[in-house]
Design a protein around this motif. Structure first.
Motif, short mmCIF file in Angstrom:
data_model
loop_
_atom_site.label_atom_id
_atom_site.label_comp_id
_atom_site.label_asym_id
_atom_site.label_seq_id
_atom_site.Cartn_x
_atom_site.Cartn_y
_atom_site.Cartn_z
N HIS A 51 25.13 -11.87 -11.67
CA HIS A 51 24.90 -11.58 -10.25
C HIS A 51 24.71 -12.86 -9.45
O HIS A 51 25.04 -12.91 -8.25
CB HIS A 51 23.67 -10.68 -10.11
CG HIS A 51 23.35 -10.32 -8.69
ND1 HIS A 51 24.11 -9.41 -7.97
CD2 HIS A 51 22.37 -10.75 -7.85
CE1 HIS A 51 23.60 -9.30 -6.76
NE2 HIS A 51 22.55 -10.09 -6.65
N CYS A 52 24.20 -13.89 -10.08
CA CYS A 52 23.92 -15.16 -9.38
C CYS A 52 25.16 -16.01 -9.17
O CYS A 52 25.12 -16.98 -8.38
CB CYS A 52 22.87 -15.96 -10.15
SG CYS A 52 21.21 -15.23 -10.13
N ARG A 97 22.89 -20.68 -17.37
CA ARG A 97 21.81 -19.80 -16.93
C ARG A 97 21.09 -19.11 -18.09
O ARG A 97 19.88 -18.87 -18.02
CB ARG A 97 22.36 -18.75 -15.96
CG ARG A 97 22.93 -19.34 -14.67
CD ARG A 97 23.35 -18.25 -13.70
NE ARG A 97 23.94 -18.80 -12.49
CZ ARG A 97 23.25 -19.26 -11.45
NH1 ARG A 97 21.94 -19.20 -11.46
NH2 ARG A 97 23.87 -19.74 -10.39
#
Length: 308
Positions: A132-133, A69
């Motif tokens: 958070h993802c 990410r």
């Protein structure tokens, strides 16, 4: 171990590194850790760490998820292989940038320190969005209970606190009770200048040993703020209030935390770190610094935090 690194890297990553041009620097860390350089001495080609199997595998998995990410902010996970019955070797790509102990040579004015802090806050925001993802990296915290639990843990371990500290903790725990449960993601745990690599406008994030050990909101923001002065031996002349405000403002506004809530979360951060420091004699100086901050904050909270 250091004499076998070329062999270790060849077995873990055949053909990836040139054994004829490797040089190695050992780091002082919780586990044996080595910086491996090839021809370019300005940045390590990789970092090799050896530690307990479960911890190294977890560390590798965390980096895999984060690197997918935010690939420019965290090291690339290269390999994780068994070393012996109890240990594994984790190999990760090297990041460019200045470590914490070199920053005071490059940053000399308040404007330069402020820019560094702003860049670090942006990196933290990106890191938190990535965390958070990830499924399983978010949780519910009960901040009032957590604050009281950290105070009890410190007292049970033999720590004695000024009555002003005890009184403020109890009052802010009640304010946190009013807020109720909070949804939050796992925190880095030690997000500080000590675990950042600074290069131009970019900031790399390293050392995930404490990742997920707390999910208390603003924990990482406070860690960054305090490290600006604690790690630089007086070189950073930003005030405590400026460091805290710059680090916390955006996250506090996003979470709609009022000043009393922020104070309670800061108390938790300080007590959490004090409690953890008790397990390591090497952290006695840090513990004393944190206690000094805690006492000064309890004596006059308004001098440390702005209204949000």
């Amino acid at each position: 171990m250091i004499l076998r690194l070329a062999e270790v890297l060849h077995d873990a990553l055949p053909g990836r590194f040139d054994p004829e041009h490797l040089s190695v620097a050992a780091l002082s860390a919780t586990h044996p850790k080595f910086l491996v350089f090839e021809r370019d001495r300005s940045r390590p080609s990789c970092v090799v760490e050896i530690g307990p199997v479960a911890q190294m595998r977890r560390h590798h998995g965390v980096l895999m998820a984060l690197h997918a990410r935010i690939p420019t902010l965290v090291p690339e996970p290269l390999a994780c292989t068994q070393w012996d019955l109890d240990s594994a070797i984790c190999v990760q790509g090297g990041l460019a940038g200045l470590p914490w102990f070199a920053l005071r040579r490059e940053f000399r004015t308040p404007r330069q320190w402020q820019k560094l802090l702003d860049d670090a806050v942006r990196a933290l925001c990106l890191f938190q969005m990535a965390a958070h993802c990830e499924r399983g990296w978010s949780t519910t915290v009960h901040p009032g209970d957590a604050l009281r639990a950290e105070m009890r843990a410190c007292v049970d371990a033999g720590m004695a606190f000024d009555p002003a500290v005890l009184s403020l903790v109890m009052r802010r725990a009640e304010r946190l009770d009013d807020v109720g449960a909070m949804e939050s993601q796992w925190q880095h745990g030690d997000f500080s200048l000590n675990n950042l690599l600074v290069s131009g406008d970019s900031v790399g994030i390293i050392d995930f040993d404490e990742f997920g050990e707390t999910s208390m909101p603003l924990h990482d923001e406070f860690g960054l703020a305090l490290s600006m002065r604690l790690s630089q031996e007086g070189a950073c002349d930003l005030s405590w209030a400026t460091c805290l405000d710059s680090s916390v403002r955006y996250a506090a506004e996003r979470g709609r935390y009022d000043e009393r809530v922020v104070e309670g979360l800061l108390l938790h951060h300080l007590l959490w770190r004090i409690h953890r420091s008790l397990a390591s004699p090497a952290r006695s100086a840090l513990r004393q610094s944190l206690l000094t901050i805690l006492n000064a904050f309890a004596a006059n909270p308004g001098a440390w935090l702005s209204s949000h």
